[in-house]
Design a protein around this motif. Structure first.
Motif, PDB file in Angstrom:
ATOM      1  N   ILE A 187     -48.573 -67.900  81.857  1.00  0.00           N
ATOM      2  CA  ILE A 187     -48.375 -66.798  80.515  1.00  0.00           C
ATOM      3  C   ILE A 187     -49.057 -67.565  79.376  1.00  0.00           C
ATOM      4  CG2 ILE A 187     -46.821 -65.377  79.119  1.00  0.00           C
ATOM      5  CD1 ILE A 187     -47.603 -64.158  81.955  1.00  0.00           C
ATOM      6  N   SER A 188     -49.626 -67.135  78.786  1.00  0.00           N
ATOM      7  CA  SER A 188     -49.991 -67.491  77.304  1.00  0.00           C
ATOM      8  C   SER A 188     -48.932 -67.180  76.556  1.00  0.00           C
ATOM      9  CB  SER A 188     -51.490 -66.899  76.542  1.00  0.00           C
ATOM     10  OG  SER A 188     -51.407 -65.566  76.498  1.00  0.00           O
ATOM     11  N   ARG A 189     -49.191 -67.841  75.259  1.00  0.00           N
ATOM     12  CA  ARG A 189     -47.924 -67.681  74.258  1.00  0.00           C
ATOM     13  C   ARG A 189     -47.959 -66.548  73.580  1.00  0.00           C
ATOM     14  NH1 ARG A 189     -44.777 -70.555  77.076  1.00  0.00           N
ATOM     15  NH2 ARG A 189     -43.321 -70.323  75.208  1.00  0.00           N
ATOM     16  N   ASP A 190     -48.854 -65.718  73.688  1.00  0.00           N
ATOM     17  CA  ASP A 190     -48.952 -64.441  72.974  1.00  0.00           C
ATOM     18  C   ASP A 190     -48.354 -63.277  73.678  1.00  0.00           C
ATOM     19  OD1 ASP A 190     -50.465 -65.712  70.879  1.00  0.00           O
ATOM     20  OD2 ASP A 190     -52.231 -65.139  71.788  1.00  0.00           O
ATOM     21  N   SER A 191     -47.323 -62.506  73.111  1.00  0.00           N
ATOM     22  CA  SER A 191     -46.633 -61.540  73.517  1.00  0.00           C
ATOM     23  C   SER A 191     -46.199 -61.920  74.941  1.00  0.00           C
ATOM     24  CB  SER A 191     -47.460 -60.295  73.741  1.00  0.00           C
ATOM     25  OG  SER A 191     -47.981 -59.959  72.601  1.00  0.00           O
ATOM     26  N   ILE A 192     -45.252 -62.875  75.084  1.00  0.00           N
ATOM     27  CA  ILE A 192     -44.884 -63.515  76.349  1.00  0.00           C
ATOM     28  C   ILE A 192     -44.043 -62.402  77.017  1.00  0.00           C
ATOM     29  CG2 ILE A 192     -43.381 -65.189  77.418  1.00  0.00           C
ATOM     30  CD1 ILE A 192     -43.849 -67.065  75.115  1.00  0.00           C
ATOM     31  N   SER A 193     -43.151 -61.742  76.617  1.00  0.00           N
ATOM     32  CA  SER A 193     -42.411 -60.866  77.281  1.00  0.00           C
ATOM     33  C   SER A 193     -43.050 -59.823  77.847  1.00  0.00           C
ATOM     34  CB  SER A 193     -41.275 -60.155  76.227  1.00  0.00           C
ATOM     35  OG  SER A 193     -40.532 -59.453  76.944  1.00  0.00           O
ATOM     36  N   ASP A 194     -44.012 -59.062  76.838  1.00  0.00           N
ATOM     37  CA  ASP A 194     -44.927 -57.938  77.519  1.00  0.00           C
ATOM     38  C   ASP A 194     -45.916 -58.632  78.562  1.00  0.00           C
ATOM     39  OD1 ASP A 194     -43.752 -56.304  75.544  1.00  0.00           O
ATOM     40  OD2 ASP A 194     -45.393 -56.437  74.126  1.00  0.00           O
ATOM     41  N   GLN A 195     -46.293 -59.595  78.392  1.00  0.00           N
ATOM     42  CA  GLN A 195     -47.057 -60.058  79.629  1.00  0.00           C
ATOM     43  C   GLN A 195     -46.454 -60.379  81.106  1.00  0.00           C
ATOM     44  OE1 GLN A 195     -50.135 -63.307  78.699  1.00  0.00           O
ATOM     45  NE2 GLN A 195     -49.327 -63.240  76.634  1.00  0.00           N
ATOM     46  N   VAL A 196     -45.208 -60.856  80.879  1.00  0.00           N
ATOM     47  CA  VAL A 196     -44.484 -60.794  82.182  1.00  0.00           C
ATOM     48  C   VAL A 196     -43.908 -59.446  82.715  1.00  0.00           C
ATOM     49  CG1 VAL A 196     -42.213 -61.753  82.935  1.00  0.00           C
ATOM     50  CG2 VAL A 196     -43.403 -63.130  81.302  1.00  0.00           C
ATOM     51  N   PHE A 197     -43.670 -58.590  81.716  1.00  0.00           N
ATOM     52  CA  PHE A 197     -43.470 -57.346  82.134  1.00  0.00           C
ATOM     53  C   PHE A 197     -44.699 -56.741  82.855  1.00  0.00           C
ATOM     54  CE2 PHE A 197     -44.108 -52.692  80.690  1.00  0.00           C
ATOM     55  CZ  PHE A 197     -43.001 -52.257  81.442  1.00  0.00           C
ATOM     56  N   VAL A 198     -46.026 -56.619  82.352  1.00  0.00           N
ATOM     57  CA  VAL A 198     -47.005 -56.191  82.894  1.00  0.00           C
ATOM     58  C   VAL A 198     -47.262 -56.814  84.267  1.00  0.00           C
ATOM     59  CG1 VAL A 198     -49.246 -55.949  82.780  1.00  0.00           C
ATOM     60  CG2 VAL A 198     -47.956 -55.484  80.594  1.00  0.00           C
ATOM     61  N   GLN A 210     -46.882 -56.125  90.319  1.00  0.00           N
ATOM     62  CA  GLN A 210     -46.609 -56.571  91.450  1.00  0.00           C
ATOM     63  C   GLN A 210     -46.030 -55.539  92.368  1.00  0.00           C
ATOM     64  OE1 GLN A 210     -48.111 -60.008  91.687  1.00  0.00           O
ATOM     65  NE2 GLN A 210     -46.378 -60.388  92.853  1.00  0.00           N
ATOM     66  N   ILE A 211     -45.090 -54.644  91.796  1.00  0.00           N
ATOM     67  CA  ILE A 211     -44.449 -53.477  92.379  1.00  0.00           C
ATOM     68  C   ILE A 211     -45.287 -52.474  92.558  1.00  0.00           C
ATOM     69  CG2 ILE A 211     -42.784 -51.733  92.032  1.00  0.00           C
ATOM     70  CD1 ILE A 211     -41.177 -53.760  90.248  1.00  0.00           C
ATOM     71  N   LEU A 212     -46.172 -52.147  91.774  1.00  0.00           N
ATOM     72  CA  LEU A 212     -47.138 -50.877  91.658  1.00  0.00           C
ATOM     73  C   LEU A 212     -48.178 -51.470  92.778  1.00  0.00           C
ATOM     74  CD1 LEU A 212     -47.639 -49.598  88.026  1.00  0.00           C
ATOM     75  CD2 LEU A 212     -45.908 -48.929  89.883  1.00  0.00           C
ATOM     76  N   GLU A 213     -48.887 -52.411  92.862  1.00  0.00           N
ATOM     77  CA  GLU A 213     -49.757 -52.844  93.729  1.00  0.00           C
ATOM     78  C   GLU A 213     -48.966 -53.081  95.354  1.00  0.00           C
ATOM     79  OE1 GLU A 213     -52.465 -55.686  91.990  1.00  0.00           O
ATOM     80  OE2 GLU A 213     -52.738 -54.574  90.464  1.00  0.00           O
ATOM     81  N   GLY A 214     -47.965 -53.293  95.333  1.00  0.00           N
ATOM     82  CA  GLY A 214     -47.325 -53.175  96.774  1.00  0.00           C
ATOM     83  C   GLY A 214     -47.148 -54.559  97.280  1.00  0.00           C
ATOM     84  N   GLU A 215     -47.254 -55.705  96.084  1.00  0.00           N
ATOM     85  CA  GLU A 215     -46.999 -57.223  96.622  1.00  0.00           C
ATOM     86  C   GLU A 215     -45.373 -57.055  96.671  1.00  0.00           C
ATOM     87  OE1 GLU A 215     -49.015 -59.544  97.128  1.00  0.00           O
ATOM     88  OE2 GLU A 215     -50.604 -57.926  96.705  1.00  0.00           O
ATOM     89  N   TRP A 216     -44.640 -56.439  95.958  1.00  0.00           N
ATOM     90  CA  TRP A 216     -43.021 -56.415  96.205  1.00  0.00           C
ATOM     91  C   TRP A 216     -42.820 -54.838  96.814  1.00  0.00           C
ATOM     92  CZ3 TRP A 216     -41.574 -58.366  90.660  1.00  0.00           C
ATOM     93  CH2 TRP A 216     -42.005 -59.951  90.649  1.00  0.00           C
ATOM     94  N   LEU A 228     -37.171 -57.794  83.365  1.00  0.00           N
ATOM     95  CA  LEU A 228     -36.392 -57.064  84.427  1.00  0.00           C
ATOM     96  C   LEU A 228     -35.453 -55.813  83.859  1.00  0.00           C
ATOM     97  CD1 LEU A 228     -34.656 -60.381  86.154  1.00  0.00           C
ATOM     98  CD2 LEU A 228     -36.460 -58.896  87.064  1.00  0.00           C
ATOM     99  N   GLN A 229     -35.283 -56.052  82.718  1.00  0.00           N
ATOM    100  CA  GLN A 229     -34.356 -54.951  81.903  1.00  0.00           C
ATOM    101  C   GLN A 229     -35.377 -53.719  81.709  1.00  0.00           C
ATOM    102  OE1 GLN A 229     -32.703 -56.742  78.544  1.00  0.00           O
ATOM    103  NE2 GLN A 229     -30.769 -57.349  79.672  1.00  0.00           N
ATOM    104  N   LYS A 230     -36.580 -53.977  81.300  1.00  0.00           N
ATOM    105  CA  LYS A 230     -37.545 -52.924  81.146  1.00  0.00           C
ATOM    106  C   LYS A 230     -38.024 -52.113  82.497  1.00  0.00           C
ATOM    107  CE  LYS A 230     -39.931 -54.973  77.077  1.00  0.00           C
ATOM    108  NZ  LYS A 230     -41.012 -55.599  76.445  1.00  0.00           N
TER     109      LYS A 230
END
Length: 231
Positions: A6-17, A22-28, A55-57
């Motif tokens: 992750i780059s340092r911009d909008s870290i939390s949002d990038q992790v969330f996306v 991972q979920i929507l594409e069926g990896e998880w 995780l909370q989001k």
């Protein structure tokens, strides 16, 4: 897809996306336990607090379920969860399809009967138009599904109940997706058979017959879910 640093911009949002993808594409997959906070923090190169926020989001979107002492697990999406604009309607699974078909079975018969009572000559002509388009596109299922959906939307508008129309508006993308899944799974034969009979009932202004035929259609469609979709 591989998890990326992750780059340092909008870290939390990038992790969330990335986690959402991972979920929507069926990896998880539904029911699967995802990596721990520590492991995710290591893979993303971020703090545990950042991972916990993501995780909370995801839990708020009902994509994840956190079990005390066990970890976080991917939830199987229902029809309500895919109504969120953050989640594609294509994520609708068999459980969600069952709920959509239950809803349609409860409301579409009475809607059809009321629409038949209220329909003007122009309304009937428009339903005839959509039915003819269904016949014309029977060999191209995506277009067939689109005109099938438009037939039902027009019928709901004729019925004139603002609450029913609001339900259809809110569930627009989910309903479209459900029509596509039905046609892909079952083809067009039943749709043509029942819609032709419904148009005939509208032409005769026989609201009781229209409601009965739609009830038969929804019953057959719902029951076939267990035979066709779950095999």
């Amino acid at each position: 897809m591989a998890i990326q640093k992750i780059s340092r911009d909008s870290i939390s949002d990038q992790v969330f996306v990335q986690m959402k993808e991972q979920i929507l594409e069926g990896e998880w997959k539904p029911g699967e336990k995802i990596p721990s906070e520590n492991e995710l923090a290591r893979q993303f190169g971020v703090s545990r607090v950042t991972v916990r926020n993501a995780l909370q989001k995801l839990s708020a979107l009902e994509l994840l379920e956190t079990r005390f002492g066990e970890g976080s697990f991917v939830r199987s999406p229902d029809a309500a969860s895919v109504m969120s604009p953050l989640i594609p309607a294509a994520y609708l699974n068999d459980n969600g399809m069952e709920e959509i078909l239950q809803l349609r079975r409860m409301i579409e018969g009475p809607v059809c009967g009321e629409a038949c009572r209220r329909a003007s000559e122009e309304d009937v002509k428009e339903l005839e138009y959509f039915f003819k388009k269904m016949e014309a596109t029977k060999d191209y299922l995506p277009e067939f599904a689109r005109f099938d959906y438009l037939f039902h939307i027009k019928m709901a508008r004729i019925a004139g109940n603002s609450i029913i129309m609001r339900i259809y508006d809110i569930m627009n993308e989910v309903m479209k997706c459900s029509f596509e899944k039905v046609v892909q799974a079952r083809g067009n034969r039943a749709g043509l058979y029942y819609h032709g009979r419904i148009v005939d009932a509208f032409e005769r202004k026989d609201d009781e017959a229209a409601e009965k035929i739609m009830d038969e259609h929804m019953k057959e469609l719902y029951e076939s879910f267990f035979n066709d979709f779950r095999d």
